[in-house]
Design an enzyme around this catalytic site. Structure first.
Site, mmCIF file in Angstrom:
data_model
loop_
_atom_site.group_PDB
_atom_site.id
_atom_site.type_symbol
_atom_site.label_atom_id
_atom_site.label_comp_id
_atom_site.label_asym_id
_atom_site.label_seq_id
_atom_site.Cartn_x
_atom_site.Cartn_y
_atom_site.Cartn_z
ATOM 1 N N LYS A 7 73.800 74.047 108.963
ATOM 2 C CA LYS A 7 74.427 74.305 107.659
ATOM 3 C C LYS A 7 74.699 73.023 106.862
ATOM 4 O O LYS A 7 75.853 72.715 106.524
ATOM 5 C CB LYS A 7 75.738 75.069 107.849
ATOM 6 C CG LYS A 7 75.580 76.420 108.520
ATOM 7 C CD LYS A 7 76.888 77.176 108.524
ATOM 8 C CE LYS A 7 76.780 78.526 109.147
ATOM 9 N NZ LYS A 7 76.521 78.541 110.596
ATOM 10 N N ASP A 37 75.596 68.558 101.440
ATOM 11 C CA ASP A 37 75.944 67.178 101.075
ATOM 12 C C ASP A 37 75.229 66.830 99.775
ATOM 13 O O ASP A 37 74.572 67.691 99.182
ATOM 14 C CB ASP A 37 75.531 66.235 102.230
ATOM 15 C CG ASP A 37 76.446 65.021 102.347
ATOM 16 O OD1 ASP A 37 76.746 64.410 101.296
ATOM 17 O OD2 ASP A 37 76.860 64.687 103.463
ATOM 18 N N THR A 85 79.819 85.193 106.952
ATOM 19 C CA THR A 85 80.162 86.592 107.268
ATOM 20 C C THR A 85 81.640 86.740 107.653
ATOM 21 O O THR A 85 82.123 87.848 107.839
ATOM 22 C CB THR A 85 79.250 87.143 108.384
ATOM 23 O OG1 THR A 85 78.975 86.097 109.313
ATOM 24 C CG2 THR A 85 77.949 87.642 107.826
ATOM 25 N N ARG A 89 78.602 86.194 120.587
ATOM 26 C CA ARG A 89 79.573 86.594 121.601
ATOM 27 C C ARG A 89 79.324 87.955 122.238
ATOM 28 O O ARG A 89 79.662 88.159 123.406
ATOM 29 C CB ARG A 89 80.984 86.528 121.006
ATOM 30 C CG ARG A 89 81.476 85.100 120.848
ATOM 31 C CD ARG A 89 82.622 84.998 119.887
ATOM 32 N NE ARG A 89 82.201 85.236 118.508
ATOM 33 C CZ ARG A 89 83.003 85.151 117.454
ATOM 34 N NH1 ARG A 89 84.280 84.861 117.632
ATOM 35 N NH2 ARG A 89 82.533 85.348 116.247
ATOM 36 N N ASN A 147 70.516 63.346 98.181
ATOM 37 C CA ASN A 147 69.847 62.288 98.930
ATOM 38 C C ASN A 147 70.140 62.378 100.433
ATOM 39 O O ASN A 147 69.246 62.188 101.270
ATOM 40 C CB ASN A 147 70.306 60.921 98.377
ATOM 41 C CG ASN A 147 69.552 59.785 98.992
ATOM 42 O OD1 ASN A 147 68.325 59.744 98.952
ATOM 43 N ND2 ASN A 147 70.281 58.861 99.605
ATOM 44 N N LYS A 156 69.336 80.317 118.817
ATOM 45 C CA LYS A 156 70.016 79.634 117.707
ATOM 46 C C LYS A 156 70.953 78.574 118.275
ATOM 47 O O LYS A 156 71.822 78.876 119.086
ATOM 48 C CB LYS A 156 70.809 80.627 116.861
ATOM 49 C CG LYS A 156 71.421 79.967 115.627
ATOM 50 C CD LYS A 156 72.154 80.947 114.753
ATOM 51 C CE LYS A 156 73.580 81.141 115.176
ATOM 52 N NZ LYS A 156 74.449 79.954 114.994
ATOM 53 N N ASP A 180 71.003 75.726 113.427
ATOM 54 C CA ASP A 180 71.959 76.218 112.427
ATOM 55 C C ASP A 180 73.030 75.165 112.171
ATOM 56 O O ASP A 180 74.144 75.275 112.669
ATOM 57 C CB ASP A 180 72.558 77.523 112.994
ATOM 58 C CG ASP A 180 73.628 78.134 112.125
ATOM 59 O OD1 ASP A 180 73.667 77.842 110.919
ATOM 60 O OD2 ASP A 180 74.438 78.924 112.665
HETATM 61 O O1 C5P Z 1 79.506 85.393 118.151
HETATM 62 P P1 C5P Z 1 78.896 85.876 116.872
HETATM 63 O O2 C5P Z 1 77.857 86.967 117.072
HETATM 64 O O3 C5P Z 1 79.912 86.239 115.815
HETATM 65 O O4 C5P Z 1 78.099 84.593 116.357
HETATM 66 C C1 C5P Z 1 77.523 84.519 115.096
HETATM 67 C C2 C5P Z 1 76.796 83.205 114.963
HETATM 68 O O5 C5P Z 1 76.205 83.141 113.672
HETATM 69 C C3 C5P Z 1 77.667 81.971 115.100
HETATM 70 O O6 C5P Z 1 76.865 80.986 115.757
HETATM 71 C C4 C5P Z 1 77.943 81.541 113.674
HETATM 72 O O7 C5P Z 1 78.083 80.145 113.556
HETATM 73 C C5 C5P Z 1 76.687 81.998 112.960
HETATM 74 N N1 C5P Z 1 76.830 82.290 111.523
HETATM 75 C C6 C5P Z 1 77.700 83.238 111.024
HETATM 76 N N2 C5P Z 1 77.786 83.473 109.667
HETATM 77 C C7 C5P Z 1 76.999 82.798 108.819
HETATM 78 C C8 C5P Z 1 76.101 81.847 109.313
HETATM 79 C C9 C5P Z 1 76.031 81.636 110.692
HETATM 80 O O8 C5P Z 1 78.398 83.887 111.797
HETATM 81 N N3 C5P Z 1 77.032 83.062 107.526
#
Ligand code: C5P
Length: 241
Positions: free
Chosen positions: A64, A67, A125, A217, A70, A35, A62
């Site tokens: 996201k 906007d 999340t 992480r 168009n 990702k 990812d």
């Molecule tokens: O480090 P960690 O496991 O928390 O990373 C979660 C990844 O998922 C990050 O790259 C974050 O941008 C992405 N993400 C998220 N919640 C969302 C969509 C994407 O944590 N709703």
């Protein structure tokens, strides 16, 4: 659905190509999905995405997008040209924006190639019930909001949504078993939650019905990232049997 490791997405949240490439090397031969989010994309750009694809990794870009319709259409048309496997938009952009995003992807996908899957972000999340109700002034529970956004995403032609694993059963109930769920907020037992709130372990996420799990992480910041990933995959394989 394929093998367990093909359903694990490792978040390459790094500030530069050097650090990202070190992680990519570590992932070689593991069969995982990669990702690439805003941090790395804004630093390394589309050429690095092409480079990762050339190494054979499936890529979830990812970014996201959120906007006017168009602009979302144009953004998706550009991203489809990178021939990644999955991209996403915020469901909060509304139906017209999501339909435009899908149109852009279809227009931008080179003939003979597969259109990237289009996924909608429901509620991050990191969002709590209190933030939702008080700051954002969205009434109801997180679960109700996520299920409503998932239905809107499905009705707007999306292939699935991003949500917490805790919301997967509700989403599958609202949108059917084939509507994909991609779940961040994954923390193996003992890992630091950090800024995430609606979290589960990798095993719990799959047990709840998630199609893909996103782990950042807990792998990339581990003392031994290769060992952390290996351990997660072994645990998941154990659940398969
Ligand atoms: O480090 P960690 O496991 O928390 O990373 C979660 C990844 O998922 C990050 O790259 C974050 O941008 C992405 N993400 C998220 N919640 C969302 C969509 C994407 O944590 N709703």
């Amino acid at each position: 659905m394929g093998k367990m490791e093909e359903r694990v997405m490792v978040a390459l949240d790094f500030p530069n190509i050097t650090e990202a490439s070190r992680c990519i090397e570590m992932l070689s031969g593991t069969g995982v999905y990669v990702k690439i989010g805003m941090q790395l994309y804004y630093a390394a750009g589309p050429d690095y995405v092409r480079h990762v694809k050339e190494q054979g990794y499936p890529v979830f870009l990812d970014l996201k997008v959120h906007d006017i319709p168009n602009t979302a259409l144009g953004a998706m048309q550009s991203l489809a040209g990178l021939e990644v496997d999955m991209v996403n938009v915020h469901v909060a952009g509304g139906r017209k924006m999501m339909e435009a995003a899908r149109e852009g992807l279809e227009k931008g996908t080179p003939s003979g190639s597969k259109r990237p899957l289009l996924i909608g972000v429901t509620q991050l999340t990191s969002t709590t019930q209190q933030m939702l109700n008080e700051e954002l002034q969205i009434q109801g529970t997180v679960e109700e909001t996520v299920a409503r956004y998932a239905r809107l995403a499905r009705d707007s032609g999306l292939d699935g949504v991003v949500a917490s694993p805790l919301e997967v059963p509700l989403i599958k109930e609202a949108c059917g078993p084939h509507f994909l769920t991609v779940t961040p907020g994954i923390r193996p037992v003992g890992a630091d939650a950090g800024d995430q709130h609606r979290i589960t372990t990798p095993e719990q996420a799959f047990r709840l019905g998630a199609d893909y799990i996103v782990i950042g992480r807990a792998i990339t910041k581990a003392d031994n990232p290769a060992q952390a990933l290996h351990h997660i995959i072994q645990t998941l394989r154990g659940c398969e049997q």
